[in-house]
Scaffold this active site. Sequence first.
Site, PDB file in Angstrom:
ATOM      1  CD  GLU A 184     -17.619 -13.781 -12.303  1.00  0.00           C
ATOM      2  OE1 GLU A 184     -16.431 -13.596 -12.674  1.00  0.00           O
ATOM      3  OE2 GLU A 184     -18.008 -14.793 -11.718  1.00  0.00           O
ATOM      4  CG  ASP A 209     -24.074  -4.085  -9.286  1.00  0.00           C
ATOM      5  OD1 ASP A 209     -24.053  -5.089  -8.553  1.00  0.00           O
ATOM      6  OD2 ASP A 209     -23.111  -3.714  -9.965  1.00  0.00           O
TER       7      ASP A 209
HETATM    8  N1  HPA Z   1     -18.277  -6.092  -9.381  1.00  0.00           N
HETATM    9  C1  HPA Z   1     -19.165  -5.110  -9.590  1.00  0.00           C
HETATM   10  N2  HPA Z   1     -20.454  -5.272  -9.433  1.00  0.00           N
HETATM   11  C2  HPA Z   1     -20.882  -6.460  -9.046  1.00  0.00           C
HETATM   12  C3  HPA Z   1     -20.015  -7.497  -8.823  1.00  0.00           C
HETATM   13  C4  HPA Z   1     -18.639  -7.313  -8.996  1.00  0.00           C
HETATM   14  O1  HPA Z   1     -17.813  -8.216  -8.801  1.00  0.00           O
HETATM   15  N3  HPA Z   1     -20.750  -8.568  -8.441  1.00  0.00           N
HETATM   16  C5  HPA Z   1     -22.054  -8.153  -8.449  1.00  0.00           C
HETATM   17  N4  HPA Z   1     -22.125  -6.893  -8.819  1.00  0.00           N
END
Ligand code: HPA
Length: 237
Positions: A184, A209
């Site tokens: 994140e 994700d």
């Molecule tokens: N990076 C990749 N995927 C994500 C992120 C991130 O910072 N935040 C939410 N999904």
Amino acid sequence: MKNIPTPHINAPEGAFARTVLMPGDPLRSKFIAERYLENAQLVNNVRGVQGYTGEYKGKKVSVMASGMGMPAIGIYSYELFNFYGVENIIRVGTAGALSPKLKLRDVVAGMSAYTDSNYGHELGYQGNLAPCCSYELLRAATDAADRLGTHVVPGPVCSHDNFYGQGDYSSTPVLQKLGVLCVEMEAYALYLNAAAAGKNALALLTISDSLVTGESLPAEERQTSFTKMMEIALEIA
Ligand code: HPA
């Protein structure tokens, strides 16, 4: 409290509760206030970064957006901790799974935050800083999850600076090997600011994700999938 209002928060002294929940998105801050808080008052709207204070089960609670990335959450958490007397900040955000054990909608509690950012260099320490969450908040979160009949997955997270970086110079395999649960963009700066101020922080992150499977939550589900994380955060606020 002569530093308030700040350049980024125009609320008066005492406007915030001891605990502030921080989603990244200002509209999510509004949504949380309207859906979960009673008597919610708008206490900040500088740059559209909406902050509200209201009550949850009779307890004073605030919610304010952090914006995206470490510079943004760095500013807001610094001002809340150091100028507004806030004791606890609980980030409520999304993350991309690195661990194959995580499923979409799981909630991670960031125990420690790794980073590829230089955010901590300002503190002048020559080594690498490894900020961690508040033990009390983490324990409260796992207890609350038990009471609510759900669970959180505690472990290390990585806060990166470049959302699109993974494609071109991926550090994903190294992080996976080290057992990092997800990526994140804010926890490291929040934890470092909390440590420097002698305050408490926790990042609760809904997996939106997966960098392992490539799946992601459809836009309309992102909001509803937050319910579990929000209820845990509000219980411990
Ligand atoms: N990076 C990749 N995927 C994500 C992120 C991130 O910072 N935040 C939410 N999904």
